[in-house]
Design a protein around this motif. Structure first.
Motif, PDB file in Angstrom:
ATOM      1  N   VAL A   1       0.708  -1.245   0.023  1.00 20.89           N
ATOM      2  CA  VAL A   1       0.111   0.085  -0.048  1.00 20.89           C
ATOM      3  C   VAL A   1       0.937   1.324   0.165  1.00 20.89           C
ATOM      4  CG1 VAL A   1      -1.907   1.383   1.162  1.00 20.89           C
ATOM      5  CG2 VAL A   1      -1.943  -1.451   1.249  1.00 20.89           C
ATOM      6  N   GLY A   2       1.987   1.329   0.979  1.00 25.59           N
ATOM      7  CA  GLY A   2       2.657   2.316   0.967  1.00 25.59           C
ATOM      8  C   GLY A   2       3.528   2.654  -0.418  1.00 25.59           C
ATOM      9  N   THR A   3       4.133   1.739  -0.800  1.00 27.25           N
ATOM     10  CA  THR A   3       5.035   1.886  -2.059  1.00 27.25           C
ATOM     11  C   THR A   3       3.852   2.361  -3.573  1.00 27.25           C
ATOM     12  OG1 THR A   3       4.412  -0.566  -2.540  1.00 27.25           O
ATOM     13  CG2 THR A   3       6.549   0.103  -1.150  1.00 27.25           C
TER      14      THR A   3
ATOM     15  N   HIS B   1      -3.589  13.682   7.808  1.00 34.13           N
ATOM     16  CA  HIS B   1      -2.905  15.124   7.758  1.00 34.13           C
ATOM     17  C   HIS B   1      -1.877  15.115   6.891  1.00 34.13           C
ATOM     18  CE1 HIS B   1      -1.423  18.676   9.689  1.00 34.13           C
ATOM     19  NE2 HIS B   1      -0.453  18.003   9.916  1.00 34.13           N
ATOM     20  N   LYS B   2      -0.952  14.090   6.950  1.00 35.39           N
ATOM     21  CA  LYS B   2       0.207  14.346   6.159  1.00 35.39           C
ATOM     22  C   LYS B   2      -0.323  14.247   4.680  1.00 35.39           C
ATOM     23  CE  LYS B   2       3.679  14.145   9.350  1.00 35.39           C
ATOM     24  NZ  LYS B   2       4.444  15.420   9.301  1.00 35.39           N
ATOM     25  N   PHE B   3      -1.263  13.424   4.161  1.00 38.97           N
ATOM     26  CA  PHE B   3      -1.653  13.403   2.895  1.00 38.97           C
ATOM     27  C   PHE B   3      -2.399  15.052   2.516  1.00 38.97           C
ATOM     28  CE2 PHE B   3      -5.187  12.785  -0.004  1.00 38.97           C
ATOM     29  CZ  PHE B   3      -4.483  12.548  -1.259  1.00 38.97           C
ATOM     30  N   ARG B   4      -2.997  15.608   3.369  1.00 36.57           N
ATOM     31  CA  ARG B   4      -3.622  16.869   3.073  1.00 36.57           C
ATOM     32  C   ARG B   4      -2.724  18.085   3.057  1.00 36.57           C
ATOM     33  NH1 ARG B   4      -9.218  17.528   4.307  1.00 36.57           N
ATOM     34  NH2 ARG B   4      -8.791  19.680   5.098  1.00 36.57           N
ATOM     35  N   THR B   5      -1.575  17.943   3.766  1.00 36.66           N
ATOM     36  CA  THR B   5      -0.561  18.865   3.880  1.00 36.66           C
ATOM     37  C   THR B   5       0.636  18.814   2.925  1.00 36.66           C
ATOM     38  OG1 THR B   5       0.687  18.045   5.709  1.00 36.66           O
ATOM     39  CG2 THR B   5      -1.247  19.504   6.134  1.00 36.66           C
ATOM     40  N   LYS B   6       0.624  17.531   2.376  1.00 35.39           N
ATOM     41  CA  LYS B   6       1.914  17.313   1.534  1.00 35.39           C
ATOM     42  C   LYS B   6       2.128  18.252   0.473  1.00 35.39           C
ATOM     43  CE  LYS B   6       4.595  13.773  -0.984  1.00 35.39           C
ATOM     44  NZ  LYS B   6       5.603  14.047  -0.226  1.00 35.39           N
TER      45      LYS B   6
ATOM     46  N   LEU C   1       0.674   3.704   4.631  1.00 34.01           N
ATOM     47  CA  LEU C   1      -0.015   4.864   3.811  1.00 34.01           C
ATOM     48  C   LEU C   1       0.946   6.272   4.588  1.00 34.01           C
ATOM     49  CD1 LEU C   1      -3.662   4.280   3.907  1.00 34.01           C
ATOM     50  CD2 LEU C   1      -2.052   4.504   1.799  1.00 34.01           C
ATOM     51  N   THR C   2       1.174   6.291   5.607  1.00 31.16           N
ATOM     52  CA  THR C   2       1.963   7.345   6.283  1.00 31.16           C
ATOM     53  C   THR C   2       3.315   7.260   5.828  1.00 31.16           C
ATOM     54  OG1 THR C   2       0.526   7.466   8.325  1.00 31.16           O
ATOM     55  CG2 THR C   2       2.697   8.548   8.420  1.00 31.16           C
ATOM     56  N   MET C   3       3.864   6.096   5.743  1.00 29.38           N
ATOM     57  CA  MET C   3       5.324   6.127   5.074  1.00 29.38           C
ATOM     58  C   MET C   3       5.150   6.537   3.594  1.00 29.38           C
ATOM     59  SD  MET C   3       6.519   2.606   7.074  1.00 29.38           S
ATOM     60  CE  MET C   3       8.028   2.629   5.910  1.00 29.38           C
TER      61      MET C   3
END
Length: 272
Positions: A95-97, A266-271, A176-178
């Motif tokens: 998922v992350g990759t 949060h990380k996805f919205r602010t990336k 997903l965070t990674m």
């Protein structure tokens, strides 16, 4: 995204799109991911081939040593429920990759230009990956039955599969965070293996823990993979109480989701 047209809501504020609009967005994005798998069937190799390779490898290479020569069929009943836990973690790493590759190829920039709720991208990705996880478990069980796997409680089998899916759902938020914060897919894979290998082999997935050193047994007692593997064995074939292991697995799943899901969103919205 050329093969999928996302529905355009009346308003562009994702907080006011509404449940029906969000569900349409998730459905469209799920279809997009499924179409991608259809165009790139090699992306299913890990879900289809990995269960076969690991099941055959551990049963015929380690089964005789652990269960005794000529008793590999007994080891099948031990290792297959454990491998269900392992499949969930390995698929979760994908998922992350995959998520990171979407950022690198500009797909996420396209999503952000569309009037859709940001979290729908994450939910759609997880939905498809849970489907891939179910495929991996189905292949694993098929190989297990061919090798002599016995199940005394059919409902318990479905409960074990469901428990593995719930735990896999919690693990996916970590990757997903990674996928958002790390620079490339290779870094995610390297970090994933560094985390997964100790968890998988320092557990009861492949062998009983009573022969391990005391310090390692202490680690396995708190390892959620041990709880998941033991719970799956008890649910499928009985012989041991499963209430504690089920509760521990569910607790880990809830905590991982509660902690990592907000961070991932949060990380996805602010990336940038």
């Amino acid at each position: 995204m050329s093969a999928t047209t996302l529905p355009t809501p009346v308003v562009h504020d994702e907080g006011r799109i509404g449940l029906r609009g969000n569900l349409r967005h998730i459905g469209a994005l799920v279809r997009r991911n499924l179409l991608w798998i259809r165009q790139d069937p090699e992306s299913m190799f890990d879900a289809v081939l990995m269960p076969i390779v690991f099941c055959l490898l551990f049963v015929f290479v380690f089964g005789g040593s652990i269960a005794g020569k000529g008793h590999q069929h007994e080891y099948v009943n031990y290792v297959v429920p454990g491998l269900m836990a392992m499949m969930g973690m390995n698929i979760a790493m994908g998922v992350g990759t995959g998520f990171n590759q979407d950022f690198q190829t500009g797909v996420m920039d396209r999503f952000r230009s569309l009037p859709i709720a940001r979290f729908s991208v994450l939910i759609a990705k997880i939905t498809v990956e849970i489907g891939r996880m179910l495929v991996a478990v189905a292949v694993l069980l098929t190989v297990g039955f061919i090798l002599g796997l016995s199940v005394s409680n059919v409902l318990g089998l479905f409960a074990a599969v469901g428990l593995a899916m719930v735990f896999g759902f919690g693990i996916m938020w970590i990757f997903l965070t990674m996928g958002v914060v790390m620079k490339n897919a290779q870094a995610i894979q390297a970090m994933g293996f560094l985390v997964l290998m100790p968890l998988q082999f320092g557990s009861s997935i492949f062998a009983p823990t009573d022969t391990m050193p005391g310090w390692l047994q202490a680690f396995t007692d708190y390892n959620p993979l041990s709880s998941l593997a033991d719970a799956a064995r008890g649910l499928m074939n009985g012989g041991q109480p499963v209430g504690h292991d089920v509760l521990v697995t569910l607790a880990w799943s809830v905590v991982l989701t509660a902690v990592m899901a907000p961070i991932a969103i949060h990380k996805f919205r602010t990336k940038s």
